[in-house]
Design a protein around this motif. Structure first.
Motif, PDB file in Angstrom:
ATOM      1  N   ARG B  38      72.011  43.915  49.687  1.00 43.52           N
ATOM      2  CA  ARG B  38      73.087  44.878  49.933  1.00 43.52           C
ATOM      3  C   ARG B  38      74.397  44.292  49.439  1.00 43.52           C
ATOM      4  NH1 ARG B  38      70.764  45.730  55.402  1.00 43.52           N
ATOM      5  NH2 ARG B  38      69.410  47.532  55.152  1.00 43.52           N
ATOM      6  N   VAL B  39      75.204  45.138  48.834  1.00 41.98           N
ATOM      7  CA  VAL B  39      76.571  44.761  48.471  1.00 41.98           C
ATOM      8  C   VAL B  39      77.483  45.477  49.465  1.00 41.98           C
ATOM      9  CG1 VAL B  39      78.345  44.779  46.690  1.00 41.98           C
ATOM     10  CG2 VAL B  39      75.913  44.533  46.043  1.00 41.98           C
ATOM     11  N   VAL B  40      78.158  44.697  50.307  1.00 41.34           N
ATOM     12  CA  VAL B  40      78.971  45.250  51.398  1.00 41.34           C
ATOM     13  C   VAL B  40      80.451  45.075  51.071  1.00 41.34           C
ATOM     14  CG1 VAL B  40      79.525  45.060  53.860  1.00 41.34           C
ATOM     15  CG2 VAL B  40      77.167  44.675  53.075  1.00 41.34           C
ATOM     16  N   THR B  88      75.503  53.704  59.519  1.00 39.26           N
ATOM     17  CA  THR B  88      76.602  52.734  59.560  1.00 39.26           C
ATOM     18  C   THR B  88      77.599  53.112  58.471  1.00 39.26           C
ATOM     19  OG1 THR B  88      75.054  51.009  60.286  1.00 39.26           O
ATOM     20  CG2 THR B  88      77.193  50.274  59.468  1.00 39.26           C
ATOM     21  N   PRO B  89      78.586  53.947  58.835  1.00 45.10           N
ATOM     22  CA  PRO B  89      79.497  54.477  57.816  1.00 45.10           C
ATOM     23  C   PRO B  89      80.560  53.464  57.384  1.00 45.10           C
ATOM     24  CG  PRO B  89      80.034  55.410  59.953  1.00 45.10           C
ATOM     25  CD  PRO B  89      78.809  54.550  60.160  1.00 45.10           C
ATOM     26  N   HIS B  90      80.081  52.401  56.787  1.00 45.60           N
ATOM     27  CA  HIS B  90      80.935  51.333  56.225  1.00 45.60           C
ATOM     28  C   HIS B  90      80.344  51.096  54.835  1.00 45.60           C
ATOM     29  CE1 HIS B  90      82.879  47.116  56.702  1.00 45.60           C
ATOM     30  NE2 HIS B  90      82.380  47.176  55.483  1.00 45.60           N
ATOM     31  N   LEU B  91      81.136  51.232  53.802  1.00 42.52           N
ATOM     32  CA  LEU B  91      80.629  51.250  52.422  1.00 42.52           C
ATOM     33  C   LEU B  91      79.745  50.045  52.103  1.00 42.52           C
ATOM     34  CD1 LEU B  91      80.619  52.523  49.581  1.00 42.52           C
ATOM     35  CD2 LEU B  91      82.659  51.170  49.074  1.00 42.52           C
ATOM     36  N   HIS B  92      78.486  50.330  51.774  1.00 45.66           N
ATOM     37  CA  HIS B  92      77.562  49.292  51.327  1.00 45.66           C
ATOM     38  C   HIS B  92      76.566  49.920  50.358  1.00 45.66           C
ATOM     39  CE1 HIS B  92      75.671  51.117  54.917  1.00 45.66           C
ATOM     40  NE2 HIS B  92      74.488  50.759  54.426  1.00 45.66           N
ATOM     41  N   TRP B  93      76.189  49.148  49.353  1.00 46.79           N
ATOM     42  CA  TRP B  93      75.221  49.605  48.343  1.00 46.79           C
ATOM     43  C   TRP B  93      73.913  48.861  48.543  1.00 46.79           C
ATOM     44  CZ3 TRP B  93      75.766  53.552  44.922  1.00 46.79           C
ATOM     45  CH2 TRP B  93      77.061  54.052  44.725  1.00 46.79           C
TER      46      TRP B  93
END
Lengths: 139, 139
Positions: B38-40, B88-93
């Motif tokens: 994951r890219v957080v 988890t609405p925190h930008l992660h790819w």
């Protein structure tokens, strides 16, 4: 899969909302998720990382224009963005408005449904409004 | 969700492979999909389109560095990339190597499993090799 058998190289029945020389935005009208769009790279490329930096930045600029336009037009609870392509390995980004009462929320749309899902009507002239919003967002 | 209750703002037990001031790369060791990363984004931002253009290009440069590194290290059949964040609405790819014989192929990993799924062992010192590959890919 070669380009000769690829559905994005040989489209049938696409609803093209916006396009330029490199990519096109489709409204996926049969998806069961109101406002579902795809950003399709025109050339037959498999992975996002097959593009060079200029092309990657271009396609993501279009993805963001679509995401912002859908947020402005539809006010969804969340946006989902994905490049999968296991079934059709031709680079395309799914851009999907999600609602707390949609059939799968909070799970991804590919998971098992959670409920029947509320209907979310699109504004009148949605495709035209979306095209105009994308053009504005792209500047 | 506020940042005080967000698992990416208050991480516990993350395996951080690479990081800079804006984002970090995690190896998701418990996912059942070998090499899942994951890219957080470090700041508590909900949507990709909440970032400005420079930050969007930065995070996608890191996503692509991870994708290319995983392709080089693991030779998967396909790569899947997604920003969902409904739970988890925190930008992660999510950056996920996929194999024809994995448990869900060709469906997304969030769909129903198709089979037991073959084991795909990671190379020895995978995290260190991945960090080195990401650094090389970022130039």
């Amino acid at each position: 899969m070669s380009s000769s058998t690829c559905e994005f190289c040989n489209p049938r029945g696409e609803t093209v909302v916006w396009s330029d020389a490199r990519c096109r935005v489709l409204h996926v009208t049969d998806a069961g998720f109101a406002g579902f769009c795809r950003v399709v790279w025109n050339d037959h490329v498999t992975e996002f990382s097959d593009l060079d930096e200029a092309d990657r930045n271009h396609v993501m600029k279009v993805v963001v224009a679509v995401e912002r336009s859908l947020r402005n037009l539809l006010s969804p609870h969340k946006m989902n963005v994905a490049s999968l392509g296991n079934q059709t390995p031709h680079l395309h980004w799914h851009v999907i408005p999600r609602y707390r009462d949609d059939s799968h929320y909070p799970n991804p749309i590919w998971a098992a449904p959670q409920r029947e899902g509320a209907a979310h009507a699109l504004p009148r002239d949605f495709a035209a409004r979306l095209r105009s919003a994308i053009e504005s967002a792209l500047g």
